[in-house]
Scaffold this active site. Structure first.
Site, short mmCIF file in Angstrom:
data_model
loop_
_atom_site.label_atom_id
_atom_site.label_comp_id
_atom_site.label_asym_id
_atom_site.label_seq_id
_atom_site.Cartn_x
_atom_site.Cartn_y
_atom_site.Cartn_z
N HIS A 57 0.83 -1.19 0.00
CA HIS A 57 0.00 0.00 0.00
C HIS A 57 0.88 1.26 0.00
O HIS A 57 2.10 1.19 0.19
CB HIS A 57 -0.93 -0.01 1.20
CG HIS A 57 -2.03 -1.03 1.09
ND1 HIS A 57 -3.07 -1.11 1.98
CD2 HIS A 57 -2.24 -2.01 0.18
CE1 HIS A 57 -3.88 -2.10 1.63
NE2 HIS A 57 -3.40 -2.66 0.53
N GLU A 59 1.23 3.70 2.09
CA GLU A 59 1.95 3.99 3.33
C GLU A 59 3.24 3.19 3.43
O GLU A 59 4.26 3.68 3.92
CB GLU A 59 1.05 3.69 4.55
CG GLU A 59 -0.23 4.51 4.59
CD GLU A 59 -1.42 3.82 3.95
OE1 GLU A 59 -2.54 3.99 4.44
OE2 GLU A 59 -1.21 3.10 2.93
N CYS A 93 -1.93 -1.28 7.40
CA CYS A 93 -1.03 -0.13 7.38
C CYS A 93 -1.04 0.59 8.73
O CYS A 93 -0.02 1.16 9.14
CB CYS A 93 -1.42 0.83 6.26
SG CYS A 93 -1.10 0.17 4.61
N ALA A 163 -22.25 9.86 -28.64
CA ALA A 163 -21.99 11.00 -29.51
C ALA A 163 -23.27 11.33 -30.24
O ALA A 163 -24.00 10.44 -30.69
CB ALA A 163 -20.88 10.68 -30.51
N TRP A 184 -19.89 8.08 -38.37
CA TRP A 184 -19.01 8.72 -37.40
C TRP A 184 -19.45 10.16 -37.19
O TRP A 184 -19.62 10.92 -38.13
CB TRP A 184 -17.56 8.69 -37.88
CG TRP A 184 -16.98 7.31 -37.89
CD1 TRP A 184 -16.70 6.54 -38.98
CD2 TRP A 184 -16.62 6.53 -36.75
NE1 TRP A 184 -16.19 5.33 -38.59
CE2 TRP A 184 -16.13 5.30 -37.23
CE3 TRP A 184 -16.68 6.75 -35.38
CZ2 TRP A 184 -15.68 4.29 -36.38
CZ3 TRP A 184 -16.22 5.75 -34.53
CH2 TRP A 184 -15.74 4.54 -35.02
#
Length: 354
Positions: A57, A59, A93, A163, A184
């Site tokens: 992790h 830390e 941790c 789109a 397109w």
């Protein structure tokens, strides 16, 4: 020993945590993106970020990068997410921070994941450490919006994408086109951005009409990164086997009610004929620990998510064409939070705050 009370100084170091965390965007799933820095007398002496699930992790990387570990006893650790307190693939941790006798920890936001959920902060306080929580909290939660949505709402973070033309159409009437070819609306720069998005999300979904008409690959071709899990809704089991979705290039799920249909290079997820496909899809993703999904179409599927208010973000490209007739685009009754130009098209980003 140092006393850090300056809010701006706190925020400065937390910004660095967020910068570090973003370096692993799209790589840490199902874990969150986390960055950490160790500060001694106003200077960063160690930093790190979580790079991938199963690995150390943030830390751990930050603490290991400090050359003189004796300085840890006089330092402050900054981290954008509450340190974990449970044994998973790596040790907690919070326990490491205790062992290193780091006296102060500054946290961006608490971790609402049930196995952490305040336990890390409680562990640190119980050991006598000073803990400050809520520095750049909004920014810290935004960075890991997928993670928080998944654990708090028990569903993936949902991104709608399409789109449309200036007159509001997703697609033209295909009967007017030779060979029923795709239309397109955007340009290559917008398409490259879409592939970047795909590389950052673990799953992508289309409906059967989009799969049949456009024959999309739904892969990362114009960007580097992993392909998302491809998913298609084919309730009646009518999609032909020669579609790009069934080419074996990436893992593929098919949601269907057809018991007879067999799909090559794809996994079948059965649902009843009466089932709401959106519910089935989201339940399946949640069970598979998939924290986000891009819904790329078509109009019916996108509208189904909108009508059920099951969306978190919508990314809508608007081109310069006019189709006059064809397939109408879905409607988002919201004000865009971001507008970006992509040459002959603009990207409008919407957020659902409900």
């Amino acid at each position: 020993m140092e006393l850090i009370t300056n809010q701006k100084l706190h925020e400065s170091f937390m910004h660095r945590c967020l910068e570090l965390a973003r370096q692993a965007e799209g790589l840490t799933w199902p874990n969150p993106m986390v960055g950490a820095v160790v500060v001694h007398q106003g200077k960063i002496i160690g930093e790190g970020y979580h790079r991938k699930a199963g690995g150390p992790h943030a830390e751990v990387w930050a603490i290991q990068s400090v050359k003189n570990h004796e300085l840890l006893k006089e330092s402050t650790l900054y981290v954008n997410l509450e340190p974990c307190a449970h044994f998973g693939k790596t040790p907690p941790c919070a326990l490491l921070i205790q062992q290193k006798k780091i006296p102060r920890v500054v946290v961006g936001c608490t971790d609402t994941f049930s196995e952490v959920s305040g336990r890390g902060i409680a562990m640190l306080k119980a050991s006598g450490a000073e803990v400050v929580v809520g520095i750049l909290e909004k920014e810290s939660r935004e960075l890991n919006k997928r993670f928080f949505t998944f654990h708090e709402q028990k569903r993936p973070y949902i991104i709608l994408k399409w789109a449309e033309t200036l007159d509001g159409f997703l697609d033209i009437d295909r009967e007017d086109l030779p060979s029923n070819r795709p239309t397109w609306i955007t340009n290559e720069y917008a398409r490259r951005m879409v592939h970047l998005w795909r590389s950052r999300e673990p799953a992508i979904l289309v409906g059967s009409i989009t799969a049949l008409k456009d024959n999309p690959s739904l892969t990362v071709r114009d960007w580097s990164g992993s392909h998302p899990l491809r998913m298609v809704l084919d309730r009646k089991g009518t999609l032909p086997q020669d579609l790009a979705l069934f080419n074996g290039e990436a893992p593929t799920l098919v949601f269907t009610s057809s018991e007879e249909r067999i799909y090559e290079n794809a996994e079948k997820v059965m649902m009843s004929a009466a089932a709401n496909p959106v519910d089935v899809i989201l339940e399946t993703l949640y069970k598979r620990q998939i924290q986000s999904v891009i819904v790329e179409g078509g109009a019916q599927l996108l509208s189904a998510f909108i009508d059920m208010n099951l969306w978190d973000e919508a990314r809508v490209f608007k081109g310069q064409q006019f189709f006059v007739k064809g397939v109408k685009a879905p409607q988002i009754n919201s004000v865009p939070v971001q507008v970006e130009n992509f040459g002959n098209s603009n990207l409008f980003v919407y957020r659902n705050n409900l």
